[in-house]
Structures are given as C-alpha cells and as structure tokens.
Design a protein around this motif. Structure first.
Motif, short mmCIF file in Angstrom:
data_model
loop_
_atom_site.label_atom_id
_atom_site.label_comp_id
_atom_site.label_asym_id
_atom_site.label_seq_id
_atom_site.Cartn_x
_atom_site.Cartn_y
_atom_site.Cartn_z
N THR A 143 0.82 -1.21 0.00
CA THR A 143 0.00 0.00 0.00
C THR A 143 0.86 1.26 0.00
O THR A 143 0.58 2.22 -0.72
N ILE A 144 1.90 1.27 0.81
CA ILE A 144 2.77 2.44 0.89
C ILE A 144 3.46 2.71 -0.45
O ILE A 144 3.57 3.86 -0.88
N LEU A 145 3.91 1.64 -1.12
CA LEU A 145 4.61 1.80 -2.39
C LEU A 145 3.66 2.08 -3.55
O LEU A 145 4.10 2.52 -4.62
N GLY A 146 2.37 1.79 -3.36
CA GLY A 146 1.41 2.04 -4.43
C GLY A 146 1.40 0.95 -5.48
O GLY A 146 1.04 1.21 -6.63
N HIS A 147 1.75 -0.27 -5.10
CA HIS A 147 1.70 -1.39 -6.04
C HIS A 147 0.25 -1.86 -6.21
O HIS A 147 -0.54 -1.81 -5.25
#
Length: 231
Positions: A143-147
């Motif tokens: 979620t943090i990386l936006g995958h």
C-alpha cells in the motif's frame, strides 16, 4: 530534501516532483499522493493523475520527514506550490536527479570514496528493504509503495526475506514450548536410530484424560497422542 523524502517514504521520483504543500496533512500525519508528473509531447512535464488507482494513497509520515517538511515549509508558502524544485525552479525528475548524483559522486571520488552510479529507484528499493528488515508487513508495504498487487511487491522484495525468516521462525517457538523433547531410553543408547525407543520429557506439567470427554486444546491433544504412543 527530496533525497530524504525518497528514503523516508519510498515514493517515486515523479510523485515527489508533483507534491504540493496542500498534500502534506499534519493533522492526520500523512502525505496524500494523488498525482504524478508525465512527459507531454512537447517534452514538458505536466501534473496528471496516476495511471493506476493503487498509486493514489496516503503515506504515513515518520518523525524525520515530518520535521524536515515543517522546517522547510515554516515560512510563507502557497498551498498549491510545489515542494520540490531545482535551484532554477524546474520540476524534479529522473534526469536532473541523475545530474545531481553525478556531481555528488564525482566529489566523493576526489576524496577517495568510490560509489557506483545509481538511479533514484535505489532510494525506493532501500526504503522497502529496510521496512521489511525491521519487521514491516508486506501487505502494508504494498500500500505504501502504491503497487497494484501483493504479488508485485513480493516478487520485487522477496530477496530481503531470507534474512528475516529465521527471526520470524524463532518467534513461533513460544507457541510450541509445551511440546516434549525426545531422548533415547538408557538401555537403547547403543542401538541404531531405527531400533531405538524414546521417552518424552514434557517441559510443561499437563494432565491427560482418556475417555472423559474433557475438552483439550489442539496442543494438549497432540501431547496426549505422543505420550500415549511413546510411553
């Protein structure tokens, strides 16, 4: 400062370049990532929406990046102005990042410190690797990386896991502490492993009941079976 933002958030270079002061939410302690920079046909960068919905996300701020942003934006700033720009006011992108790194690496080389060239993505990879090494959850990292998928995150950073697998396996030992340890009976000490009979030594005192209908936990039931067979 953009280097700090990269290391502390794992954001992509064009996401960092598109950040505006109104995207910094000190009340909820997050950075709202809802846009990126795209190269137009005129070879200029323009603010656009992310290509994938998963790229729109809120990234929690740690104290390091929060303090840097508060100091950097402590003066009079316009909420719609970009946070990160070059010394000439241009947007931050991969090309000018590489130019800056080249200058830094040349200066280090003069001092006898040799570091191979690397792209901005190295900051993103470093953030992800350190996140996992310090016990971060892979789903949260996604979620943090936006995958868009967990599989993407796992494929990219599974190489970090061998260093953490042993630690995590050690954590589960506590759940199995009541299990018995097995030792050969004294008169079987010289027999082969196939012929030996074993005694079970239980680290935890437990009572076992046969045919009483008393409820047992799964672990107690396992101990009961082992004791019944081996003793």
């Amino acid at each position: 400062m953009s280097f700090s933002a990269s290391l502390c958030t794992g954001m992509r270079i064009l996401e960092i370049g598109a950040l505006e002061w109104r995207d910094i939410d000190y009340i909820n302690n997050v950075i709202h990532v809802n846009k990126t920079l795209s190269l137009t046909q005129a070879h200029e960068y323009a603010v656009t929406s992310p290509k994938f919905e998963a790229s729109k996300r809120d990234i929690p701020m740690n104290e390091i990046i929060k303090k840097i942003l508060m100091v950097f934006g402590s003066g009079s700033v316009r909420l719609e102005s970009r946070i990160f720009v070059t010394s000439t006011g241009k947007v931050i992108n991969a090309a000018n990042f590489l130019n800056v790194m080249k200058r830094i690496l040349r200066e280090l080389d003069k001092k006898g410190i040799h570091i191979e060239r690397f792209s901005h993505h190295a900051f993103r990879d470093t953030f992800a690797a350190r996140y996992i090494e310090h016990g971060g959850n892979m789903q949260t990292l996604k979620t943090i990386l936006g995958h868009s998928t967990l599989a993407m995150t796992a494929d990219l950073y599974a190489h970090v896991l061998p260093d953490t697998k042993q630690k995590e396996m050690n954590l589960i030992e506590k759940g199995f502490e009541p299990l018995p340890h097995f030792y050969p009976k004294k008169n079987d000490m010289h027999k082969t492993a196939k012929d030996k009979s074993y005694i079970a030594v239980f680290p935890v005192k437990s009572r076992f009941f046969r045919g009483t209908g008393q409820h047992m936990s799964t672990l107690d039931a396992m101990q009961f079976i082992i004791k019944d067979i081996l003793l």
